[in-house]
Design a protein around this motif. Structure first.
Motif, PDB file in Angstrom:
ATOM      1  N   GLN A  86      38.145 -11.927  13.639  1.00  0.00           N
ATOM      2  CA  GLN A  86      37.300 -12.651  13.487  1.00  0.00           C
ATOM      3  C   GLN A  86      37.512 -14.564  13.040  1.00  0.00           C
ATOM      4  O   GLN A  86      37.897 -15.074  12.434  1.00  0.00           O
ATOM      5  CB  GLN A  86      36.585 -12.657  11.759  1.00  0.00           C
ATOM      6  CG  GLN A  86      36.016 -10.473  11.826  1.00  0.00           C
ATOM      7  CD  GLN A  86      35.690 -10.686  10.420  1.00  0.00           C
ATOM      8  OE1 GLN A  86      35.413 -11.657   9.418  1.00  0.00           O
ATOM      9  NE2 GLN A  86      34.576  -9.209   9.999  1.00  0.00           N
ATOM     10  N   GLU A  87      35.932 -15.100  14.041  1.00  0.00           N
ATOM     11  CA  GLU A  87      36.219 -15.853  13.840  1.00  0.00           C
ATOM     12  C   GLU A  87      35.582 -17.625  13.008  1.00  0.00           C
ATOM     13  O   GLU A  87      34.690 -16.417  12.072  1.00  0.00           O
ATOM     14  CB  GLU A  87      34.962 -16.654  15.086  1.00  0.00           C
ATOM     15  CG  GLU A  87      35.598 -16.272  16.878  1.00  0.00           C
ATOM     16  CD  GLU A  87      37.009 -17.455  16.982  1.00  0.00           C
ATOM     17  OE1 GLU A  87      36.328 -18.666  16.535  1.00  0.00           O
ATOM     18  OE2 GLU A  87      37.447 -17.317  17.523  1.00  0.00           O
ATOM     19  N   MET A 129      32.930 -14.737  22.388  1.00  0.00           N
ATOM     20  CA  MET A 129      34.189 -14.787  22.590  1.00  0.00           C
ATOM     21  C   MET A 129      33.793 -16.037  22.743  1.00  0.00           C
ATOM     22  O   MET A 129      32.756 -16.861  22.285  1.00  0.00           O
ATOM     23  CB  MET A 129      34.458 -14.239  24.258  1.00  0.00           C
ATOM     24  CG  MET A 129      33.005 -14.166  24.674  1.00  0.00           C
ATOM     25  SD  MET A 129      32.938 -13.988  26.895  1.00  0.00           S
ATOM     26  CE  MET A 129      34.716 -14.664  27.627  1.00  0.00           C
ATOM     27  N   ALA A 130      35.024 -16.821  23.202  1.00  0.00           N
ATOM     28  CA  ALA A 130      34.921 -18.170  22.738  1.00  0.00           C
ATOM     29  C   ALA A 130      33.994 -19.325  23.692  1.00  0.00           C
ATOM     30  O   ALA A 130      33.882 -18.132  24.776  1.00  0.00           O
ATOM     31  CB  ALA A 130      36.406 -19.079  23.171  1.00  0.00           C
ATOM     32  N   GLY A 131      33.205 -19.518  22.880  1.00  0.00           N
ATOM     33  CA  GLY A 131      32.093 -19.865  24.176  1.00  0.00           C
ATOM     34  C   GLY A 131      30.594 -19.501  23.444  1.00  0.00           C
ATOM     35  O   GLY A 131      30.162 -20.459  24.346  1.00  0.00           O
ATOM     36  N   THR A 132      30.705 -19.231  22.698  1.00  0.00           N
ATOM     37  CA  THR A 132      29.308 -18.339  22.128  1.00  0.00           C
ATOM     38  C   THR A 132      29.732 -17.746  20.881  1.00  0.00           C
ATOM     39  O   THR A 132      28.514 -17.332  19.902  1.00  0.00           O
ATOM     40  CB  THR A 132      29.941 -16.572  22.629  1.00  0.00           C
ATOM     41  OG1 THR A 132      30.794 -15.735  22.563  1.00  0.00           O
ATOM     42  CG2 THR A 132      29.712 -17.403  24.100  1.00  0.00           C
ATOM     43  N   THR A 133      30.587 -18.224  19.640  1.00  0.00           N
ATOM     44  CA  THR A 133      30.738 -18.057  18.460  1.00  0.00           C
ATOM     45  C   THR A 133      29.824 -19.332  18.587  1.00  0.00           C
ATOM     46  O   THR A 133      30.327 -20.988  18.220  1.00  0.00           O
ATOM     47  CB  THR A 133      32.128 -17.373  17.843  1.00  0.00           C
ATOM     48  OG1 THR A 133      32.452 -18.917  18.883  1.00  0.00           O
ATOM     49  CG2 THR A 133      32.722 -16.629  18.389  1.00  0.00           C
ATOM     50  N   LEU A 174      23.746 -30.154   6.751  1.00  0.00           N
ATOM     51  CA  LEU A 174      25.000 -29.253   7.152  1.00  0.00           C
ATOM     52  C   LEU A 174      23.963 -28.926   8.686  1.00  0.00           C
ATOM     53  O   LEU A 174      23.185 -29.016   8.991  1.00  0.00           O
ATOM     54  CB  LEU A 174      24.644 -28.166   6.922  1.00  0.00           C
ATOM     55  CG  LEU A 174      25.168 -26.538   7.293  1.00  0.00           C
ATOM     56  CD1 LEU A 174      27.281 -27.159   6.968  1.00  0.00           C
ATOM     57  CD2 LEU A 174      24.632 -25.453   6.639  1.00  0.00           C
ATOM     58  N   GLN A 175      24.974 -29.186  10.150  1.00  0.00           N
ATOM     59  CA  GLN A 175      25.087 -28.567  11.151  1.00  0.00           C
ATOM     60  C   GLN A 175      25.231 -27.372  11.041  1.00  0.00           C
ATOM     61  O   GLN A 175      27.066 -26.903  11.476  1.00  0.00           O
ATOM     62  CB  GLN A 175      25.085 -29.523  12.198  1.00  0.00           C
ATOM     63  CG  GLN A 175      24.869 -30.643  12.189  1.00  0.00           C
ATOM     64  CD  GLN A 175      24.792 -32.507  12.497  1.00  0.00           C
ATOM     65  OE1 GLN A 175      26.092 -31.853  13.701  1.00  0.00           O
ATOM     66  NE2 GLN A 175      24.008 -32.528  13.458  1.00  0.00           N
ATOM     67  N   ILE A 176      24.486 -25.911  12.331  1.00  0.00           N
ATOM     68  CA  ILE A 176      25.068 -24.971  12.267  1.00  0.00           C
ATOM     69  C   ILE A 176      25.037 -25.155  13.874  1.00  0.00           C
ATOM     70  O   ILE A 176      23.758 -24.681  14.041  1.00  0.00           O
ATOM     71  CB  ILE A 176      23.995 -23.773  11.803  1.00  0.00           C
ATOM     72  CG1 ILE A 176      23.920 -24.210   9.972  1.00  0.00           C
ATOM     73  CG2 ILE A 176      24.611 -22.459  12.253  1.00  0.00           C
ATOM     74  CD1 ILE A 176      22.619 -22.877   9.566  1.00  0.00           C
ATOM     75  N   VAL A 177      25.977 -24.739  14.319  1.00  0.00           N
ATOM     76  CA  VAL A 177      25.972 -24.600  15.731  1.00  0.00           C
ATOM     77  C   VAL A 177      26.104 -23.015  16.427  1.00  0.00           C
ATOM     78  O   VAL A 177      27.043 -22.366  15.926  1.00  0.00           O
ATOM     79  CB  VAL A 177      26.493 -25.916  16.130  1.00  0.00           C
ATOM     80  CG1 VAL A 177      27.056 -25.835  17.989  1.00  0.00           C
ATOM     81  CG2 VAL A 177      26.493 -27.281  15.704  1.00  0.00           C
ATOM     82  N   SER A 178      24.938 -23.214  17.378  1.00  0.00           N
ATOM     83  CA  SER A 178      25.554 -21.968  17.868  1.00  0.00           C
ATOM     84  C   SER A 178      25.137 -21.647  19.398  1.00  0.00           C
ATOM     85  O   SER A 178      24.393 -23.137  20.430  1.00  0.00           O
ATOM     86  CB  SER A 178      23.889 -20.758  17.704  1.00  0.00           C
ATOM     87  OG  SER A 178      22.822 -20.810  18.038  1.00  0.00           O
ATOM     88  N   GLN A 179      25.475 -21.017  20.217  1.00  0.00           N
ATOM     89  CA  GLN A 179      25.803 -21.849  22.054  1.00  0.00           C
ATOM     90  C   GLN A 179      25.939 -20.553  23.075  1.00  0.00           C
ATOM     91  O   GLN A 179      26.286 -19.570  22.495  1.00  0.00           O
ATOM     92  CB  GLN A 179      26.852 -22.941  21.960  1.00  0.00           C
ATOM     93  CG  GLN A 179      28.624 -22.604  21.770  1.00  0.00           C
ATOM     94  CD  GLN A 179      28.820 -23.447  21.079  1.00  0.00           C
ATOM     95  OE1 GLN A 179      28.923 -24.335  21.883  1.00  0.00           O
ATOM     96  NE2 GLN A 179      30.517 -22.949  21.242  1.00  0.00           N
ATOM     97  N   ASN A 180      25.536 -20.719  24.082  1.00  0.00           N
ATOM     98  CA  ASN A 180      26.331 -20.240  24.877  1.00  0.00           C
ATOM     99  C   ASN A 180      26.857 -20.879  26.002  1.00  0.00           C
ATOM    100  O   ASN A 180      26.362 -21.868  27.255  1.00  0.00           O
ATOM    101  CB  ASN A 180      25.083 -19.368  25.874  1.00  0.00           C
ATOM    102  CG  ASN A 180      25.921 -18.430  27.181  1.00  0.00           C
ATOM    103  OD1 ASN A 180      26.975 -18.254  26.775  1.00  0.00           O
ATOM    104  ND2 ASN A 180      24.916 -18.467  28.193  1.00  0.00           N
ATOM    105  N   GLU A 181      28.133 -20.749  25.923  1.00  0.00           N
ATOM    106  CA  GLU A 181      28.853 -21.908  26.958  1.00  0.00           C
ATOM    107  C   GLU A 181      29.851 -21.221  28.164  1.00  0.00           C
ATOM    108  O   GLU A 181      30.463 -22.285  28.546  1.00  0.00           O
ATOM    109  CB  GLU A 181      29.758 -23.593  26.379  1.00  0.00           C
ATOM    110  CG  GLU A 181      28.514 -24.208  26.041  1.00  0.00           C
ATOM    111  CD  GLU A 181      28.037 -25.249  26.742  1.00  0.00           C
ATOM    112  OE1 GLU A 181      28.299 -24.973  27.786  1.00  0.00           O
ATOM    113  OE2 GLU A 181      26.492 -25.457  26.296  1.00  0.00           O
ATOM    114  N   ALA A 182      29.473 -19.848  27.967  1.00  0.00           N
ATOM    115  CA  ALA A 182      30.440 -19.118  28.092  1.00  0.00           C
ATOM    116  C   ALA A 182      30.442 -18.450  29.366  1.00  0.00           C
ATOM    117  O   ALA A 182      30.596 -17.888  30.510  1.00  0.00           O
ATOM    118  CB  ALA A 182      31.488 -18.598  27.537  1.00  0.00           C
ATOM    119  N   ILE A 183      29.230 -17.814  29.379  1.00  0.00           N
ATOM    120  CA  ILE A 183      28.921 -16.462  30.089  1.00  0.00           C
ATOM    121  C   ILE A 183      27.546 -16.970  31.177  1.00  0.00           C
ATOM    122  O   ILE A 183      26.281 -17.678  30.249  1.00  0.00           O
ATOM    123  CB  ILE A 183      28.506 -15.197  29.373  1.00  0.00           C
ATOM    124  CG1 ILE A 183      29.531 -14.932  27.880  1.00  0.00           C
ATOM    125  CG2 ILE A 183      27.351 -14.188  29.855  1.00  0.00           C
ATOM    126  CD1 ILE A 183      29.202 -13.782  27.762  1.00  0.00           C
TER     127      ILE A 183
END
Length: 174
Positions: free
Chosen positions: A18-19, A68-72, A83-92
């Motif tokens: 788990q990340e 996967m990496a880039g999406t967690t 506090l900063q909560i970062v979410s992303q799609n940098e992979a798919i």
């Protein structure tokens, strides 16, 4: 011999883990540092936990999480201690994006005080944008390509317990 070699190769692979990211900050200003942990649960969702003076609080589905990496998702602390909560799609796929929720302690609750979202299309460099909202003041800026406009935020500074991964200000849609 081949079977043994195959088993040894499989055993050498890292186990699916788990990340998790962890940050510490005194977000509520009570003089006690809270520990914030973001991890993905077994179902692939995001689980945010805070351990502070008043015990442990758990927030589920605050942001989207990929597997996967880039999406967690991850956590960070802003220079002002928020506090900063970062979410992303940098992979798919071709549509890439990054979302940052800024959490502050206001009116006795952890609240989503800021919402920032940027996006771009990997195949069309002209398709890009940014949305940056201060949910405490209700004001923000939206950029779509080269066009910039000031906007009113359609979402108030909700308590973190009420924010879900489906909460998305309409003015920020790409």
């Amino acid at each position: 011999m081949r079977r043994l070699l195959a088993l040894l190769c499989l055993a050498a692979l890292p186990a699916a883990a788990q990340e998790a990211t962890e940050v510490q900050t005194d977000l509520d200003g009570d003089g006690t540092i809270e520990t914030w942990v973001m991890e993905t649960d077994d179902a692939g969702g995001a689980l945010l936990t805070v351990d502070g003076l008043d015990g442990i609080r758990v927030y589920r589905d605050v942001v989207w999480s990929g597997a996967m990496a880039g999406t967690t998702p991850s956590l960070d602390v802003a220079p002002n201690g928020s506090l900063q909560i970062v979410s992303q799609n940098e992979a798919i796929g071709r549509d890439r994006w990054r979302q940052v929720l800024t959490v502050a302690f206001r009116d006795g609750a952890y609240r989503v005080a800021g919402f920032s979202y940027d996006w771009y299309d990997t195949l069309n460099p002209d398709s890009r944008g940014l949305c940056d909202l201060n949910l405490l003041t209700g004001r923000g800026v939206v950029m779509d390509g080269d066009h910039e406009a000031e906007v009113d935020a359609s979402v108030p500074a909700l308590p973190l317990a009420q924010w879900t991964s489906d909460t998305f200000p309409g003015e920020c849609l790409p």
